[in-house]
Design a protein around this motif. Structure first.
Motif, short mmCIF file in Angstrom:
data_model
loop_
_atom_site.label_atom_id
_atom_site.label_comp_id
_atom_site.label_asym_id
_atom_site.label_seq_id
_atom_site.Cartn_x
_atom_site.Cartn_y
_atom_site.Cartn_z
N ILE A 73 -85.20 67.93 2.89
CA ILE A 73 -84.29 67.43 3.93
C ILE A 73 -84.51 65.93 4.13
O ILE A 73 -83.56 65.16 4.23
CB ILE A 73 -84.52 68.20 5.25
N ALA A 95 -74.22 64.59 3.98
CA ALA A 95 -74.49 65.08 5.34
C ALA A 95 -74.35 66.61 5.39
O ALA A 95 -75.16 67.29 6.04
CB ALA A 95 -73.54 64.43 6.33
N VAL A 96 -73.36 67.15 4.70
CA VAL A 96 -73.18 68.60 4.68
C VAL A 96 -74.34 69.26 3.91
O VAL A 96 -74.84 70.31 4.32
CB VAL A 96 -71.81 68.97 4.06
N SER A 99 -77.29 69.50 6.13
CA SER A 99 -77.11 70.57 7.11
C SER A 99 -77.36 71.94 6.49
O SER A 99 -78.00 72.80 7.12
CB SER A 99 -75.69 70.52 7.69
N SER A 102 -81.04 72.43 5.97
CA SER A 102 -81.71 72.61 7.26
C SER A 102 -81.56 74.03 7.78
O SER A 102 -82.52 74.64 8.27
CB SER A 102 -81.15 71.62 8.29
N VAL A 103 -80.35 74.57 7.68
CA VAL A 103 -80.12 75.94 8.15
C VAL A 103 -80.90 76.92 7.29
O VAL A 103 -81.55 77.85 7.81
CB VAL A 103 -78.61 76.26 8.13
N LEU A 130 -69.72 75.16 6.21
CA LEU A 130 -70.25 74.01 5.49
C LEU A 130 -69.91 74.07 4.01
O LEU A 130 -69.57 73.05 3.39
CB LEU A 130 -71.76 73.91 5.69
#
Length: 179
Positions: A73, A95-96, A99, A102-103, A130
């Protein structure tokens, strides 16, 4: 007596015309982003040290996995800042991707079996959205030149657009010849 000139201070008038202010603000913004890059890089080095220390016995596999995913990340965030410095824009694709990772990190760290089903369904829905954004982003033509993670798709789009325009022009020429 000397008449008062409306251009008594042309240097100040030129400075406040907007171009110089915008350049100055962009320079300040670039300095802020550079300091963020240096800080993020330093934090990545500290996290890398912590990860190698966590590899020592006794091995805590969930912690090691969490540290590796967290480093990924941080690498993606660093890449996002570098793209911003080069192009002065935020890359939607990167950016996606940050994300998504991260999830997935949160799901892996908590464990899918220990997570309530409502949170799992929310995470799945979020990941589907996403993923849809990544697919849509791949088909949208780029708005900036430079770093473009979807270069192949954008090149294909430009070729199709050029072929369509050529077909329209040839049809228009054929109709004008017939008239």
């Amino acid at each position: 007596m000397k008449p008062l000139s409306t251009n008594s201070s042309p240097r100040w008038g030129n400075w406040f015309n907007g171009i110089h202010i915008i350049r100055f603000l962009e320079l300040v913004q670039d300095l802020i982003v550079i300091s963020l890059c240096v800080g993020l890089f330093s934090f990545m080095v500290m996290q890398l040290r912590e990860m190698f220390l966590s590899l020592l016995p006794p091995l805590d596999f969930p912690r090691v996995t969490s540290d590796i995913l967290f480093l990924l990340i941080l690498v993606e965030l660093f890449r996002l800042l570098i793209i911003y410095l080069k192009e002065h824009r935020v890359s939607i694709g990167v950016a996606v991707e940050v994300s998504i990772v991260s999830v997935l990190r949160e799901i892996i760290v908590r464990g899918i079996l220990e997570t309530p089903w409502v949170q799992v369904m929310a995470a799945c829905s979020f990941l589907i959205v996403l993923g849809g954004l990544l697919v849509v982003r791949a088909w949208i033509p780029p708005t900036f030149d430079g770093i473009d993670p979807e270069q192949v798709v954008s090149r294909r789009h430009r070729i199709r657009l050029a072929e369509t325009m050529a077909e329209r022009e040839s049809k228009a020429d054929a109709q004008s010849v017939q008239s």
